[in-house]
Design a protein around this motif. Sequence first.
Motif, PDB file in Angstrom:
ATOM      1  N   THR A 165      -4.408   1.977   1.495  1.00 38.87           N
ATOM      2  CA  THR A 165      -4.041   3.351   1.168  1.00 38.87           C
ATOM      3  C   THR A 165      -4.648   4.282   2.203  1.00 38.87           C
ATOM      4  O   THR A 165      -5.736   4.026   2.718  1.00 38.87           O
ATOM      5  CB  THR A 165      -4.543   3.766  -0.230  1.00 38.87           C
ATOM      6  OG1 THR A 165      -5.955   3.592  -0.285  1.00 38.87           O
ATOM      7  CG2 THR A 165      -3.883   2.949  -1.322  1.00 38.87           C
ATOM      8  N   ASN A 167      -4.340  -4.242  -0.526  1.00 36.36           N
ATOM      9  CA  ASN A 167      -3.700  -2.956  -0.764  1.00 36.36           C
ATOM     10  C   ASN A 167      -4.335  -1.937   0.180  1.00 36.36           C
ATOM     11  O   ASN A 167      -5.544  -1.725   0.144  1.00 36.36           O
ATOM     12  CB  ASN A 167      -3.869  -2.528  -2.222  1.00 36.36           C
ATOM     13  CG  ASN A 167      -3.072  -1.295  -2.538  1.00 36.36           C
ATOM     14  OD1 ASN A 167      -1.935  -1.153  -2.104  1.00 36.36           O
ATOM     15  ND2 ASN A 167      -3.660  -0.390  -3.288  1.00 36.36           N
ATOM     16  N   GLY A 204       0.795  -1.212   0.000  1.00 39.74           N
ATOM     17  CA  GLY A 204       0.000   0.000   0.000  1.00 39.74           C
ATOM     18  C   GLY A 204       0.826   1.258   0.000  1.00 39.74           C
ATOM     19  O   GLY A 204       2.046   1.229  -0.175  1.00 39.74           O
TER      20      GLY A 204
END
Length: 135
Positions: free
Chosen positions: A92, A90, A30
């Motif tokens: 973020t 992932n 990420g």
Amino acid sequence: MKKIFIFLLPVLFLASCKTNPAKNYILLSGTILNAASKDFRLSGKGTSIIIKLAEDGTFSDTITTGTGKYIFFDPRSRADLFLTNGGEYNLTADNGNFKNTVKLTGTDSEASTYLMTKINNIMKLRGGIMLNLIS
């Protein structure tokens, strides 16, 4: 000849069936923007892993402790995650507004979204006080 064909057809069919072995690891990668610290920690399942961010805020790690609840955090920010073996995730976020920008995508990310929402609602009810909910 016909008998040989009738015998070989099921044998070839069974021999061609391959099962993929289950993955016993989790891939987590990420980007964390505006991170004050370059060290984040992933805790859960009786272990704690230090995840170092690159200069651009990206990270990637392989977790071998198995399916379960994890906390991804630094001294100012926290995300509660549920990760499963074989999953690729992932994460973020913008560390300037971590709680409102954190997003997890990938395998079974709905469980983590539910967990993050639940934890945020509990914190609102308790007036911002967070108890250790990860066992």
